[in-house]
Write an enzyme that holds these catalytic residues in place. Structure first.
Site, short mmCIF file in Angstrom:
data_model
loop_
_atom_site.label_atom_id
_atom_site.label_comp_id
_atom_site.label_asym_id
_atom_site.label_seq_id
_atom_site.Cartn_x
_atom_site.Cartn_y
_atom_site.Cartn_z
N ARG A 1 0.85 -1.19 0.00
CA ARG A 1 0.00 0.00 0.00
C ARG A 1 0.88 1.24 0.00
O ARG A 1 1.05 1.89 -1.01
CB ARG A 1 -0.96 -0.03 1.19
N GLU A 2 1.50 1.52 1.14
CA GLU A 2 2.43 2.66 1.19
C GLU A 2 3.57 2.47 0.19
O GLU A 2 3.98 3.41 -0.50
CB GLU A 2 2.98 2.81 2.60
N HIS B 1 -6.64 0.16 2.97
CA HIS B 1 -6.55 1.53 3.46
C HIS B 1 -7.43 2.40 2.56
O HIS B 1 -7.16 2.53 1.37
CB HIS B 1 -5.08 1.96 3.38
N ARG C 1 -9.60 0.33 11.85
CA ARG C 1 -8.64 1.28 12.42
C ARG C 1 -9.00 2.67 11.92
O ARG C 1 -9.22 2.87 10.72
CB ARG C 1 -7.22 0.97 11.98
N SER D 1 -7.51 6.50 11.78
CA SER D 1 -6.27 7.24 11.96
C SER D 1 -6.47 8.71 11.62
O SER D 1 -7.19 9.06 10.68
CB SER D 1 -5.18 6.66 11.04
N THR E 1 2.73 12.06 9.07
CA THR E 1 2.55 12.01 7.62
C THR E 1 3.67 12.66 6.84
O THR E 1 4.00 12.22 5.72
CB THR E 1 1.20 12.65 7.25
N HIS F 1 2.35 5.24 12.39
CA HIS F 1 2.79 5.27 10.99
C HIS F 1 3.74 6.45 10.86
O HIS F 1 3.32 7.61 10.94
CB HIS F 1 1.58 5.44 10.08
N HIS G 1 6.71 8.56 8.78
CA HIS G 1 7.49 8.82 7.57
C HIS G 1 8.92 9.21 7.93
O HIS G 1 9.21 9.64 9.05
CB HIS G 1 6.81 9.90 6.73
N HIS H 1 39.43 -3.66 15.66
CA HIS H 1 38.11 -4.32 15.72
C HIS H 1 38.26 -5.81 15.47
O HIS H 1 37.64 -6.63 16.15
CB HIS H 1 37.16 -3.71 14.68
#
Length: 408
Positions: free
Chosen positions: A14-15, A74, A136, A138, A171, A198, A200, A295
């Site tokens: 989706r996103e 969504h 849900r 939002s 967002t 959520h 960004h 290291h």
């Protein structure tokens, strides 16, 4: 915070489709959904069925695929969108409404009271039509919204008793971990309903913000593979897994099939036409490479000295880079042992210095270093590391190295 009481909502389908390089076919969506399910995410979020005819068909097909993960979609907080979403047989529906002054003025143009009325109408419809469907709600652009407005919206909807989760959305990626913690904690004090975050990644805080949300009482975190999404994307799945691994690796191994992480990322990278960044969390090619000599010494004694994550838990292995001027005698000795070559300490020290000097003059490959070690191996051992013997050994190495370079 307990790792056993949170869930990943994986939204690559989706996103992730909002990423500039993404254009998933139906087959792509099926392959990615199955790979996500095999990894073990609890939820898979897919594009709204209202987006296009193919999106609607794919949403319906994925909902019937028989995955262990719940499949969500969504949608806008519109009655018509809700009707279409319900027809797909999806497990859950995610609704959103912008609450910041930016989105209210320049987006949908609704007041807070109008937002509450619309959300109440759509949520009630979904619940009445399908009580088993997860809901849900939002607030979009939560972190540029007024706290009073957020609490008014959440409070009114919470009284309905129909919502499974409330979502907080950063967002445009402006929130800091402290802001996320405080807002999640505040919302938690006003409701016992699950909280989803959520975040960004426009300012590089997505992983830290997601972790802060969990610490404050959030129960669900949104991620995408490689962090793809609108603009700079959202919380990357591998980065979030890396952050959680350091808290409780055993619990994380129980929840997810960690060795599947690499194949999952390669699949999505191929689908969107991008290379996996070398420094990407866990699965990048440089993630478990060790270069500095100091290291390497500590790592050979105990890998935890410079690794908070065990690569073997992900089906990966570490490597020691020795073809450079920063290399040390412990790393060189380790490589010689891997090649079956037995040098004494004095020889290893001299060979290491020779490799360092050569690396100052030219680019070396591991193959070149291996050949140097092999060509140097016939040297006679020197018992006492005196200045005279050191000179003899350096001369032997120079002769062997001259022969090696001439053969090239």
């Amino acid at each position: 915070m307990s790792l056993s009481h949170f869930s990943i909502i994986e939204t690559t389908l989706r996103e992730g489709e909002q990423f500039c390089g993404a254009n998933f076919s139906s087959q792509d969506r099926i392959e990615i959904a199955r790979a996500l399910d095999q990894f073990g995410v609890e939820y898979i979020e897919v594009t709204s069925p209202c987006a296009s005819p193919q999106s609607r068909q794919d949403c319906q097909y994925l909902a019937q695929l028989g995955l262990h993960a719940k499949v969500l979609t969504h949608i806008r907080c519109h009655l018509e969108d809700a009707k279409i979403a319900l027809e797909t047989g999806i497990n859950g529906i995610h609704l959103f409404f912008g609450t910041s002054s930016f989105l209210r003025q320049f987006g949908h143009g609704k007041s807070i009271n109008q937002i509450v009325d619309r959300a109440t109408e759509v949520i009630t419809f979904i619940h009445d039509q399908s009580p088993e469907t997860e809901i849900r709600f939002s607030t979009e652009d939560s972190f540029r919204s007024l706290l009073g407005d957020l609490l008014q919206v959440y409070g009114a909807i919470d009284k309905l008793g129909m919502v499974n989760r409330f979502g907080l959305a950063d967002t445009v990626g402006v929130a800091t971990p402290n802001q996320v913690f405080n807002l999640v904690q505040t919302l938690r004090q006003h409701t016992s309903t699950d909280i989803e975050f959520h975040g960004h990644n426009d300012t590089g805080c997505a992983i830290a913000n997601s972790y802060a949300a969990l610490e404050a009482g959030a129960t669900h975190i949104d991620t995408t593979v490689l962090g793809i999404g609108e603009r700079n994307g959202i919380t990357p799945l591998a980065g979030f897994i890396a952050r959680l691994y350091t808290v409780n690796p055993e619990q994380l191994q129980w929840k997810y099939r960690l060795p599947q992480l690499v194949a999952l990322h390669q699949l999505v990278a191929d689908k969107v036409g991008m290379a996996i960044p070398a420094n990407h969390y866990i699965i990048g090619s440089a993630a478990f490479n060790h270069k500095a000599g100091i290291h390497a010494k500590a790592m050979l004694n105990n890998p935890q000295t410079y690794e908070a994550i065990d690569p073997s838990d992900f089906g990966l292995s570490r490597s020691f880079l020795i073809n450079h001027k920063l290399t040390g005698r412990h790393a060189i000795a380790n490589r010689a042992s891997q090649l079956g070559l037995d040098f004494d300490l004095f020889q290893i020290q001299a060979i290491t210095q020779t490799i360092k000097a050569l690396a100052d003059q030219q680019q070396l490959t591991l193959e070149t270093v291996d050949e140097i070690l092999r060509s140097t191996f016939p040297l006679q051992p020197i018992d006492t590391p005196s200045p005279i013997n050191a000179g003899i050994l350096r001369s032997q190495i120079r002769l062997a190295l001259t022969g090696f370079l001439q053969s090239k």
